[in-house]
Design a protein around this motif. Structure first.
Motif, PDB file in Angstrom:
ATOM      1  N   SER A  28      37.951  54.583  47.031  1.00  0.00           N
ATOM      2  CA  SER A  28      38.107  53.559  48.059  1.00  0.00           C
ATOM      3  C   SER A  28      38.560  52.247  47.414  1.00  0.00           C
ATOM      4  O   SER A  28      37.976  51.811  46.419  1.00  0.00           O
ATOM      5  CB  SER A  28      36.784  53.348  48.805  1.00  0.00           C
ATOM      6  N   THR A  30      40.098  48.102  47.875  1.00  0.00           N
ATOM      7  CA  THR A  30      40.476  46.886  48.601  1.00  0.00           C
ATOM      8  C   THR A  30      41.429  46.120  47.711  1.00  0.00           C
ATOM      9  O   THR A  30      41.096  45.812  46.568  1.00  0.00           O
ATOM     10  CB  THR A  30      39.260  46.004  48.924  1.00  0.00           C
ATOM     11  N   GLU A  39      50.783  40.876  52.307  1.00  0.00           N
ATOM     12  CA  GLU A  39      50.116  41.854  53.160  1.00  0.00           C
ATOM     13  C   GLU A  39      51.135  42.767  53.836  1.00  0.00           C
ATOM     14  O   GLU A  39      50.932  43.981  53.950  1.00  0.00           O
ATOM     15  CB  GLU A  39      49.277  41.138  54.212  1.00  0.00           C
ATOM     16  N   LYS A  46      47.893  50.811  53.445  1.00  0.00           N
ATOM     17  CA  LYS A  46      46.665  50.685  54.230  1.00  0.00           C
ATOM     18  C   LYS A  46      46.292  52.024  54.853  1.00  0.00           C
ATOM     19  O   LYS A  46      47.136  52.762  55.344  1.00  0.00           O
ATOM     20  CB  LYS A  46      46.858  49.636  55.323  1.00  0.00           C
ATOM     21  N   GLU A  48      42.511  54.820  55.668  1.00  0.00           N
ATOM     22  CA  GLU A  48      41.064  54.988  55.845  1.00  0.00           C
ATOM     23  C   GLU A  48      40.285  54.510  54.626  1.00  0.00           C
ATOM     24  O   GLU A  48      39.202  53.929  54.751  1.00  0.00           O
ATOM     25  CB  GLU A  48      40.744  56.458  56.120  1.00  0.00           C
ATOM     26  N   THR A  50      41.744  52.554  52.087  1.00  0.00           N
ATOM     27  CA  THR A  50      42.429  51.431  51.454  1.00  0.00           C
ATOM     28  C   THR A  50      42.533  50.268  52.433  1.00  0.00           C
ATOM     29  O   THR A  50      43.118  50.411  53.503  1.00  0.00           O
ATOM     30  CB  THR A  50      43.843  51.817  50.980  1.00  0.00           C
ATOM     31  N   GLN A  51      41.936  49.143  52.055  1.00  0.00           N
ATOM     32  CA  GLN A  51      41.983  47.943  52.878  1.00  0.00           C
ATOM     33  C   GLN A  51      42.796  46.862  52.183  1.00  0.00           C
ATOM     34  O   GLN A  51      42.877  46.825  50.954  1.00  0.00           O
ATOM     35  CB  GLN A  51      40.565  47.418  53.145  1.00  0.00           C
ATOM     36  N   LEU A  53      43.157  42.703  51.950  1.00  0.00           N
ATOM     37  CA  LEU A  53      42.529  41.417  52.233  1.00  0.00           C
ATOM     38  C   LEU A  53      43.531  40.313  51.939  1.00  0.00           C
ATOM     39  O   LEU A  53      43.969  40.159  50.798  1.00  0.00           O
ATOM     40  CB  LEU A  53      41.279  41.232  51.366  1.00  0.00           C
ATOM     41  N   GLU A  69      30.283  43.453  49.497  1.00  0.00           N
ATOM     42  CA  GLU A  69      30.943  44.758  49.486  1.00  0.00           C
ATOM     43  C   GLU A  69      30.435  45.694  48.398  1.00  0.00           C
ATOM     44  O   GLU A  69      30.690  46.899  48.440  1.00  0.00           O
ATOM     45  CB  GLU A  69      32.452  44.574  49.325  1.00  0.00           C
TER      46      GLU A  69
END
Length: 266
Positions: A28, A30, A39, A46, A48, A50-51, A53, A69
């Motif tokens: 996982s 970020t 972005e 991006k 499930e 991979t986010q 910010l 986090e």
């Protein structure tokens, strides 16, 4: 050692490669970027696990994020000249107690200066932008700035900057509008997303009739090699802003080897 939740600082080329590699390991991730444009570039990553910010964080902001986090690992893949971001991130990791790894780029400028095969290339080195501006005050001729939009206010201190300076930067409408208000000319902007080839760099230098090109020692990932080759082809003088500090860390290749070793050892 296992990593379940990793934070990557930097929308750089290295940052993108690292995210891809971590995704292949089902970790996982970020990834933090400073701008909306960063972005947008990373939007395809991006998912499930991979986010993205988009926020500029000071040290306290990093500390709050790390505590909330509970990241296993922080990878600082920010730009070599993003000194403040690195200091804030590293300081927060030390304060919170999170494993921190810095990804560094090899500085290829000195090697180019020593290489006899490119002895016709003229490179001048400076420690600050103010030194570059002061030097340009003693010269004539057009200048292609290939260092982005961040320091344009400092370069605007140059006499007749409107006529002499040509700026290559990311296509950021708000940033462009702000620079136009400061006196820069619309016709002197080249708003494009890299990477730029040797040929394209050369075409740009010729198009603006540049006698000088300003760059940073940002390494191969930053497209410096192609800039230097083009400068030699066209016969312009390179003005290079030295890196702020000599950093310690690991290259991208070393990082791949390290994380494979520690994850395979579980």
């Amino acid at each position: 050692m296992s990593f379940n939740h990793v934070f990557v600082l930097g929308g750089t080329t290295e940052g993108r490669y690292i995210v891809e590699y971590l995704q292949s390991l089902n970790i996982s991730v970020t990834i933090s970027v400073a701008t909306c444009y960063g972005e947008e570039v990373l939007a395809t990553y991006k998912g499930e696990h991979t986010q993205i910010l988009q926020e500029r964080l000071n040290q306290k902001g990093f500390e709050s994020l790390l505590k909330e986090e509970k990241y296993d690992l922080v990878i600082d893949a920010s730009h070599p000249y993003a000194k403040e971001a690195t200091l804030n991130c590293k300081g927060a990791c030390n304060e919170v107690g999170v494993l921190y790894k810095r990804i560094i780029r090899e500085d290829i400028m000195e090697g180019w200066a020593r290489d006899s095969t490119i002895h016709t290339l003229s490179i001048l080195y400076f420690d600050t932008i103010e030194e570059i501006v002061h030097y340009l005050e003693t010269t004539t001729g057009n200048v292609l700035l290939t260092t982005g939009s961040k320091d344009l206010e400092a370069y605007a201190q140059l006499a007749h900057f409107q006529e002499r300076l040509y700026v290559r930067m990311l296509p950021l409408p708000q940033v462009l509008a702000a620079q136009l208000q400061k006196g820069y000319l619309m016709s002197h902007f080249i708003c494009m997303q890299g990477p730029f080839s040797r040929a394209l760099n050369g075409t740009m230098l010729e198009h603006v009739k540049a006698r000088y090109m300003v760059t940073k020692a940002s390494g191969d990932m930053g497209g410096v090699k192609e800039k230097l080759e083009a400068a030699q082809d066209v016969g312009v003088v390179v003005l290079c802003l030295r890196r702020p500090v000599q950093e310690e860390g690991m290259t991208l290749e070393t990082f791949y080897k390290w994380i494979k070793e520690v994850t395979d050892g579980n």
